[in-house]
Motif scaffolding. Structure first.
Motif, PDB file in Angstrom:
ATOM      1  N   ALA A 152       0.845  -1.195   0.000  1.00  0.00           N
ATOM      2  CA  ALA A 152       0.000   0.000   0.000  1.00  0.00           C
ATOM      3  C   ALA A 152       0.875   1.237   0.000  1.00  0.00           C
ATOM      4  CB  ALA A 152      -0.910  -0.001   1.228  1.00  0.00           C
ATOM      5  N   SER A 153       0.627   2.123  -0.969  1.00  0.00           N
ATOM      6  CA  SER A 153       1.350   3.390  -1.058  1.00  0.00           C
ATOM      7  C   SER A 153       0.358   4.514  -0.777  1.00  0.00           C
ATOM      8  CB  SER A 153       1.969   3.552  -2.451  1.00  0.00           C
ATOM      9  OG  SER A 153       2.620   4.799  -2.570  1.00  0.00           O
ATOM     10  N   PHE A 154       0.567   5.213   0.345  1.00  0.00           N
ATOM     11  CA  PHE A 154      -0.363   6.249   0.776  1.00  0.00           C
ATOM     12  C   PHE A 154       0.080   7.627   0.298  1.00  0.00           C
ATOM     13  CE2 PHE A 154      -0.702   2.874   4.007  1.00  0.00           C
ATOM     14  CZ  PHE A 154      -2.065   2.617   3.924  1.00  0.00           C
ATOM     15  N   PRO A 155      -0.878   8.520   0.027  1.00  0.00           N
ATOM     16  CA  PRO A 155      -0.505   9.872  -0.412  1.00  0.00           C
ATOM     17  C   PRO A 155       0.122  10.685   0.713  1.00  0.00           C
ATOM     18  CG  PRO A 155      -2.875   9.727  -0.062  1.00  0.00           C
ATOM     19  CD  PRO A 155      -2.338   8.331   0.087  1.00  0.00           C
ATOM     20  N   GLY A 156       0.946  11.629   0.331  1.00  0.00           N
ATOM     21  CA  GLY A 156       1.542  12.532   1.311  1.00  0.00           C
ATOM     22  C   GLY A 156       2.771  12.007   2.000  1.00  0.00           C
ATOM     23  N   LEU A 157       3.239  10.811   1.618  1.00  0.00           N
ATOM     24  CA  LEU A 157       4.431  10.235   2.243  1.00  0.00           C
ATOM     25  C   LEU A 157       5.612  10.311   1.292  1.00  0.00           C
ATOM     26  CD1 LEU A 157       3.101   7.015   4.021  1.00  0.00           C
ATOM     27  CD2 LEU A 157       3.483   9.278   4.988  1.00  0.00           C
ATOM     28  N   ALA A 158       6.766  10.655   1.831  1.00  0.00           N
ATOM     29  CA  ALA A 158       7.996  10.697   1.040  1.00  0.00           C
ATOM     30  C   ALA A 158       9.165  10.431   1.968  1.00  0.00           C
ATOM     31  CB  ALA A 158       8.153  12.052   0.350  1.00  0.00           C
ATOM     32  N   PHE A 159      10.294  10.150   1.378  1.00  0.00           N
ATOM     33  CA  PHE A 159      11.502   9.908   2.159  1.00  0.00           C
ATOM     34  C   PHE A 159      12.605  10.757   1.530  1.00  0.00           C
ATOM     35  CE2 PHE A 159      12.548   7.304   5.675  1.00  0.00           C
ATOM     36  CZ  PHE A 159      13.926   7.179   5.671  1.00  0.00           C
ATOM     37  N   GLU A 160      12.578  12.041   1.863  1.00  0.00           N
ATOM     38  CA  GLU A 160      13.464  12.991   1.209  1.00  0.00           C
ATOM     39  C   GLU A 160      14.146  13.880   2.228  1.00  0.00           C
ATOM     40  OE1 GLU A 160      10.820  15.029  -1.369  1.00  0.00           O
ATOM     41  OE2 GLU A 160      10.749  13.431  -2.856  1.00  0.00           O
ATOM     42  N   ARG A 219       0.938  -7.330  10.847  1.00  0.00           N
ATOM     43  CA  ARG A 219       2.137  -6.532  10.570  1.00  0.00           C
ATOM     44  C   ARG A 219       2.525  -6.615   9.097  1.00  0.00           C
ATOM     45  NH1 ARG A 219       6.468  -7.820  15.434  1.00  0.00           N
ATOM     46  NH2 ARG A 219       5.330  -6.774  17.125  1.00  0.00           N
ATOM     47  N   PRO A 220       3.024  -5.515   8.548  1.00  0.00           N
ATOM     48  CA  PRO A 220       3.565  -5.587   7.185  1.00  0.00           C
ATOM     49  C   PRO A 220       4.832  -6.428   7.179  1.00  0.00           C
ATOM     50  CG  PRO A 220       4.063  -3.461   8.181  1.00  0.00           C
ATOM     51  CD  PRO A 220       3.130  -4.166   9.122  1.00  0.00           C
ATOM     52  N   THR A 221       5.039  -7.157   6.102  1.00  0.00           N
ATOM     53  CA  THR A 221       6.269  -7.940   5.977  1.00  0.00           C
ATOM     54  C   THR A 221       7.312  -7.205   5.159  1.00  0.00           C
ATOM     55  OG1 THR A 221       5.413  -9.066   4.002  1.00  0.00           O
ATOM     56  CG2 THR A 221       5.005 -10.114   6.139  1.00  0.00           C
ATOM     57  N   VAL A 222       6.893  -6.118   4.481  1.00  0.00           N
ATOM     58  CA  VAL A 222       7.782  -5.353   3.609  1.00  0.00           C
ATOM     59  C   VAL A 222       7.551  -3.867   3.834  1.00  0.00           C
ATOM     60  CG1 VAL A 222       8.211  -4.712   1.182  1.00  0.00           C
ATOM     61  CG2 VAL A 222       7.975  -7.112   1.812  1.00  0.00           C
ATOM     62  N   ASN A 223       8.626  -3.097   3.813  1.00  0.00           N
ATOM     63  CA  ASN A 223       8.551  -1.640   3.823  1.00  0.00           C
ATOM     64  C   ASN A 223       9.461  -1.123   2.713  1.00  0.00           C
ATOM     65  OD1 ASN A 223       8.202   1.079   4.433  1.00  0.00           O
ATOM     66  ND2 ASN A 223       9.574   1.055   6.202  1.00  0.00           N
ATOM     67  N   GLN A 224       8.859  -0.506   1.696  1.00  0.00           N
ATOM     68  CA  GLN A 224       9.631   0.069   0.597  1.00  0.00           C
ATOM     69  C   GLN A 224       9.954   1.528   0.906  1.00  0.00           C
ATOM     70  OE1 GLN A 224       7.417  -0.183  -3.059  1.00  0.00           O
ATOM     71  NE2 GLN A 224       8.429  -2.051  -3.689  1.00  0.00           N
ATOM     72  N   ILE A 225      11.192   1.932   0.670  1.00  0.00           N
ATOM     73  CA  ILE A 225      11.539   3.341   0.822  1.00  0.00           C
ATOM     74  C   ILE A 225      12.375   3.783  -0.369  1.00  0.00           C
ATOM     75  CG2 ILE A 225      11.404   3.384   3.349  1.00  0.00           C
ATOM     76  CD1 ILE A 225      14.442   3.191   3.420  1.00  0.00           C
ATOM     77  N   ASN A 226      12.227   5.043  -0.725  1.00  0.00           N
ATOM     78  CA  ASN A 226      12.975   5.626  -1.829  1.00  0.00           C
ATOM     79  C   ASN A 226      14.067   6.501  -1.237  1.00  0.00           C
ATOM     80  OD1 ASN A 226      13.901   7.021  -4.095  1.00  0.00           O
ATOM     81  ND2 ASN A 226      11.891   7.016  -5.049  1.00  0.00           N
ATOM     82  N   ILE A 227      15.307   6.059  -1.363  1.00  0.00           N
ATOM     83  CA  ILE A 227      16.419   6.782  -0.737  1.00  0.00           C
ATOM     84  C   ILE A 227      17.289   7.472  -1.775  1.00  0.00           C
ATOM     85  CG2 ILE A 227      16.489   5.326   1.318  1.00  0.00           C
ATOM     86  CD1 ILE A 227      18.804   3.780   0.041  1.00  0.00           C
ATOM     87  N   ARG A 228      16.693   7.850  -2.917  1.00  0.00           N
ATOM     88  CA  ARG A 228      17.485   8.452  -3.990  1.00  0.00           C
ATOM     89  C   ARG A 228      18.148   9.756  -3.562  1.00  0.00           C
ATOM     90  NH1 ARG A 228      12.237   9.548  -4.800  1.00  0.00           N
ATOM     91  NH2 ARG A 228      11.588  11.690  -5.285  1.00  0.00           N
ATOM     92  N   ASN A 229      17.529  10.492  -2.606  1.00  0.00           N
ATOM     93  CA  ASN A 229      18.077  11.786  -2.214  1.00  0.00           C
ATOM     94  C   ASN A 229      18.943  11.727  -0.961  1.00  0.00           C
ATOM     95  OD1 ASN A 229      16.832  13.164  -4.319  1.00  0.00           O
ATOM     96  ND2 ASN A 229      14.929  13.417  -3.189  1.00  0.00           N
TER      97      ASN A 229
END
Length: 324
Positions: A152-160, A219-229
């Motif tokens: 699930a990808s929720f709006p308003g979330l970022a990893f920057e 519990r979620p088994t996976v957490n995706q994060i975007n660490i490009r920045n």
């Protein structure tokens, strides 16, 4: 009100693709390009059938098509009635050949991953309907009864941020905890029904993940994060994920996968548009009113023992609301 369901079909055009994690293709560019290519292919197919005198299977004749094909000067663009399909209040863009859908081998040979993007333009209270519809379309397209993982990808979330510590700190105040937990409850129902084997989330930093885990039952088994920045996974997040048995994956998906402007350009009367929307032209037969993107779902079917992706594609949903 009309609901529009867009589809890309299988974007793996030249045979199965060697899997690479994480992928390098930005989801918003891949989605837009794939939707446009699938629409153009459908227009060409049905226009060719019409030119050859084969009709379109719905009783639409050549004269009917010609009367609409020249809208706004696009004389080569066939009328939407030929290459789209309407079921009650839902319009499929383009129409889908469900008879040719399905995987080539038995279900047990595949790992099927789905990522569902909830868009900021859609009301959170409708998310259970969005989840059921997105999952229904994916299962029908692949010919399966369940999926292995839904993220699930929720709006308003970022990893920057300038570094991983700043990104983790800023992430703690993003999104809406209550809406995310409520939506997760919908997903838990489908998990318990066996339609989804594992659940995952995206863009949850350390503090958000802590709060989330305290409120959910599965519990979620996976957490995706975007660490490009920020280049690295924050150590506190890595520690928490390890303690809770959650896998951390990186990704390159856009946080704004389908803006309203992009969708209107794709479906409108412009040079690269599909001609489905009226775009304010009162004389147009296209759909009139505001268009509201609701959700996007990305799916992949990975052949476990051969290390290839056999099927990958997208569905997207939007609602059109006619102006009073």
């Amino acid at each position: 009100m009309t609901r529009i369901i867009l589809s890309t079909g299988n974007v793996i055009l030249d045979g199965p693709s060697i899997i690479r994690k994480p992928g390098t293709s930005r989801s918003n560019l891949e989605l837009t390009n794939s939707l446009r290519n699938n629409i153009l292919a459908a227009q060409k197919e049905y226009a060719s059938a019409l030119h050859n005198g084969n009709g379109n299977g719905n009783g639409n004749g050549h004269d009917h098509a010609s009367s609409h094909a020249g809208q706004n000067g696009h004389s080569s663009r066939p009328a939407p009635e030929l290459w789209t399909e309407r079921e009650d209040s839902t319009l499929y863009v383009p129409r889908i050949d469900w008879e040719s859908a399905g995987l080539q081998e038995s279900r047990s040979r595949y790992e099927i991953t789905v990522k569902l993007f909830f868009l900021p333009t859609a009301p959170p209270e409708k998310r259970f309907d969005y989840i059921k519809e997105a999952l229904r379309l994916v299962k029908k397209e692949l010919g399966v009864d369940d999926v292995d993982l839904l993220i699930a990808s929720f709006p308003g979330l970022a990893f920057e941020g300038d570094c991983e510590w700043e990104a983790d700190r800023k992430n703690a105040t993003m999104g809406n905890d209550d809406e995310e937990v409520t939506t997760w409850g919908f997903l838990e129902k489908l998990y318990h029904q066996g339609q989804i084997k594992q659940l995952g989330i995206a863009e949850f930093g350390t503090e958000k993940l802590k709060r989330f885990l305290d409120k959910v039952k599965v519990r979620p088994t996976v957490n995706q994060i975007n660490i490009r920045n920020c280049c690295n996974v924050p150590p506190p997040l890595a520690k928490l994920a390890k303690e809770k048995g959650i896998e951390l994956f990186t990704h390159h998906d856009s946080t704004n996968v389908l803006p309203s402007g992009t969708l209107r350009e794709l479906l409108g009367q412009g040079p690269q548009g599909a001609g489905v929307l009226a775009d304010g032209d009162l004389n147009s037969s296209g759909i009139k009113g505001e268009i509201i993107p609701e959700w996007v779902v990305k799916y992949t079917a990975f052949v476990r023992d051969r290390g290839v992706i056999e099927n990958k594609g997208y569905f997207a949903s939007a609602e059109t609301v006619e102006e009073a």
